[in-house]
Design an enzyme around this catalytic site. Structure first.
Site, short mmCIF file in Angstrom:
data_model
loop_
_atom_site.label_atom_id
_atom_site.label_comp_id
_atom_site.label_asym_id
_atom_site.label_seq_id
_atom_site.Cartn_x
_atom_site.Cartn_y
_atom_site.Cartn_z
N TYR A 180 -8.19 11.91 3.79
CA TYR A 180 -8.35 11.76 2.34
C TYR A 180 -9.60 12.37 1.77
CZ TYR A 180 -4.58 8.84 3.74
OH TYR A 180 -3.41 8.43 4.31
N ASP A 185 0.80 -1.22 0.00
CA ASP A 185 0.00 0.00 0.00
C ASP A 185 0.84 1.28 0.00
OD1 ASP A 185 -1.53 -2.30 1.16
OD2 ASP A 185 -3.17 -0.85 1.12
N HIS A 231 3.25 4.48 9.33
CA HIS A 231 3.28 3.06 8.94
C HIS A 231 4.68 2.56 8.56
CE1 HIS A 231 -1.03 2.91 9.07
NE2 HIS A 231 -1.17 3.83 8.13
#
Ligand code: X5A
Ligand code: ZN
Length: 677
Positions: free
Chosen positions: A306, A93, A136
């Site tokens: 987002y 991702d 992440h």
């Protein structure tokens, strides 16, 4: 020390996805552009201090990443499109672009600059608007749109360069920052809190270690706190509940020297990843609630987010709070949903042995961690009303644009005896003249509510109180402080006047013993009394005595009372004004706790507070109250021990008495109760 830093460089908009990938297309340059444009158009950017962004050095990147990984990323600017695509393949991702390495170095550099400016006292707090995000990414891997772990590097950097021993990282992004967790798993000097959409391990990154039982290892055991959201559609009430029940009690006990926020706004309404329902305004409050920790040293670093509209609004709410503007009134605060309560209960249960703020909780786990549950077992209090259809188009969701948050020209006004004038902090306006404007009103109120207030001086003082309230009503000031001869009578008079002219609901927080002559029957006044002797004849659900054996002296007990009882009631009550009163018998030692209380209460009623202090409370108290009302961070209380057990019992008794009336008090049912269902 004051000022808010805004760290931004439009160079970080200059990379994007170059091929088709539905997972990654949401992470686009416009995210940063709209956030910055919104800050400019609302006049917020120009109120911040800006600093030019630098690249992080290799040494800094290596604080959290391996040499091999750095070398690999370093090659990406020279790769062809096909090579970039295949390089990307080894990670999950995430995408690469010839300019992303440059931007990733700027993102780390911007974060470190924020830390430097806060730690050296050039500013009090600030926000770094960065891309790519960081939480992440891992020692050897890019992941989830992240290349370098901006916030993890910042924490390691702050430990190294400023010798910090306690750093708190709050990750309110809707994804689990597993990269941050891995980095500090065994490190007790960095406390990591993350809430995240989890849905029993079915939501990305679908890791077992993101569940509530992921709590750190070895020396770091207890210093990693995961709060999984097992349903979508979480609201302002759920977020507030999580802060009041889990994060803040632990944070006050931990007593950080610096707070870093992994500020992802994909946890806000309208986000295509989060599918949550919390409004942008909530981030103003979450920020505010963290601003009294670590002497106000707070660094906010952008992660996800987002939905461009929701993102920009949430960024503005956050920055505006950092700047000290009054927080908006949150409407509709009430019960958290069943699933949120269950998650909170599980986290408290597993952390009971690590944090004494959870000592009192008499329950054990209500459900097994997701790894141990059978897949079919998904009837966990299935409340279909809360389960949003996941195919909902998030683009179609509409919500009201946050209202402007105007700051009055003068924030704080004070009326104190001449000999105390010098104690008032700079910026606190002194109302010298005795106001003759309100003589009739003062007499009327006195005759109705304070018949024994006979002397001339008292009547004059009452006029001053009324004139401060009028200034608040006219929005000339946000809050005020008045030293009064008889705090009981003056609270009563002030509330009466406020209800008549200023707002529908008044929260009174009275610190001290005695019976306050206030009628709390009609629900327009909520009286919370922090005392050391049980007041007589308490019947109303709107009079809440919080009896602490040492009054304000035992900070751990007071914080537990404030977070566990006062603030939940207060947020749900939604007052238009807070009257904060300090009765007699307070001492110098009470000053730090009183300051924290005053700061936290600024989150209510759009920061409109009238502080009434008993005249002989002392110059330290006067000065500290002024400082807190002006929005300066309250001094930290030091690491807290366990609250006194008799205090915990008294609090629990009040909670039991009130829980049927107040949704946000809902908590930890006993094990037998919950197993009965
Ligand atoms: C920073 C951030 C999300 C990645 C989602 C991947 N990353 N499915 O929000
Ligand atoms: Zn995210």
């Amino acid at each position: 020390m004051s000022g808010t830093a805004l760290i931004y460089d439009d160079e970080m908009t200059r990379y994007k996805l170059l091929w088709t990938d539905p997972t990654c297309e949401i992470e686009k340059p416009e995210r940063l552009m709209v956030s910055y444009e919104a800050l400019k158009s609302k006049g917020l950017a120009e109120r911040c201090e800006s600093f030019t962004v630098r690249e992080a050095t290799e040494e800094e990147i290596l604080l959290a990443h391996s040499k091999e990984y750095l070398e690999a990323v370093k090659q990406t600017p020279h790769l062809s499109l096909e090579e970039l695509m295949s390089f990307t393949q080894q990670y999950s991702d995430v995408y690469f672009h010839p300019n992303i390495y440059h931007c990733a170095k700027l993102a780390v550099g911007a974060t470190l600059q924020l830390v430097d400016n806060v730690m050296t006292g050039k500013v009090r707090n600030g926000m770094a608007l960065v891309r790519p995000p960081g939480h992440h990414s891992q020692r050897n891997a890019a992941n989830g749109f992240c290349v370098f772990n901006n916030v993890a590097i910042a924490a390691l950097y702050a430990k190294k360069h400023y010798n910090l021993n306690r750093i708190l990282i709050v990750d309110w992004d809707i994804h689990h920052g597993q990269g941050v967790q891995y980095c500090f798993e065994e490190d007790p000097s960095v406390l990591y809190f993350s809430w995240h959409r989890y849905e029993h391990q079915t939501f990305w990154p679908c890791l077992a270690e993101s569940d509530y039982d992921g709590m750190g290892k070895g020396k770091g055991a207890g210093f990693n706190i995961n709060l999984p959201w097992n349903k979508v559609g979480m609201t302002n009430s759920d977020y507030l509940y999580a802060f009041l029940q889990v994060l803040l009690p632990v944070a006050y006990e931990f007593d950080p020297e610096l707070v870093l926020i992994c500020a992802g706004f994909d946890s806000a309404i309208g986000d295509p990843e989060g599918h949550m329902c919390a409004s942008p305004e909530i981030f103003g409050h979450l920020t505010h609630l963290l601003m009294s920790l670590a002497n106000g040293r707070l660094c906010v670093v952008l992660e996800g987010g987002y939905n461009l509209t929701s993102l920009a609004q949430s960024v503005c709410q956050t920055v505006q709070t950092l700047l000290g503007d009054p927080t908006p009134i949150l409407t509709g605060i009430g019960s958290p949903c069943h699933s949120a309560v269950e998650s909170v209960q599980n986290v408290q249960a597993v952390h009971q042995s690590h944090w004494s703020c959870f000592n009192h909780i008499t329950v054990s786990l209500v459900s097994e961690p997701s790894t141990k549950r059978s897949r079919k077992e998904d009837g966990d209090g299935e409340d279909t009303t809360e389960t949003k259809d996941k195919t909902d188009k998030t683009e179609d969701i509409v919500w009201a644009e946050p209202l402007p948050r105007p700051a009055p020209p003068v924030r704080t006004v004070a009326v104190v005896p001449t000999e105390l004038e010098d104690c008032l902090p700079e910026g606190c306006q002194h109302l010298g003249e005795i106001s003759q404007l309100y003589i009739e009103e003062a007499k009327k109120i006195r005759n109705d509510h304070a018949r024994d207030m006979t002397n001339e001086k008292s009547l004059q003082c009452l006029q001053n109180v009324l004139s401060v309230l009028e200034k608040i009503r006219n929005k000339e000031v946000c809050n005020g402080m008045v030293l009064v001869p008889d705090v009981f009578a003056f609270v009563s008079c002030a509330v009466q006047h406020a209800l008549g002219s200023l707002c529908d609901r008044v929260l009174v927080v009275f610190v001290g013993d005695g019976n306050i002559p206030l009628d709390t029957q009609d629900g327009r006044v909520l009286l919370v009394q922090i005392c050391s002797k049980e007041p007589e004849g308490v019947k109303s659900h709107y009079h809440v005595p919080v009896c602490l054996s040492k009054g304000l002296c035992e900070a751990a007990s007071v914080i537990q009372a404030v977070l566990g009882l006062l603030l939940p009631l207060a947020y749900e009550f939604g007052p238009g004004l807070v009257v904060e009163a300090l009765g007699d018998g307070s001492s110098k030692q009470d000053v730090p706790v009183w300051s924290q209380l005053t700061s936290l209460l600024q989150g209510l009623g759009q920061g409109r507070t009238l502080a009434l202090l008993q005249r002989d409370c002392g110059s330290e108290m006067v000065s500290a109250t002024g400082v807190s009302l002006l929005g300066s961070p309250a001094p930290s209380l030091g690491p807290l021990g366990a609250p006194l057990s008799e205090d915990v019992e008294a609090l629990e008794a009040q909670r039991q008495r009130l829980k049927s009336q107040w949704g946000l008090l809902l908590k930890t049912e006993s094990r037998t109760e919950s197993q009965d269902k």
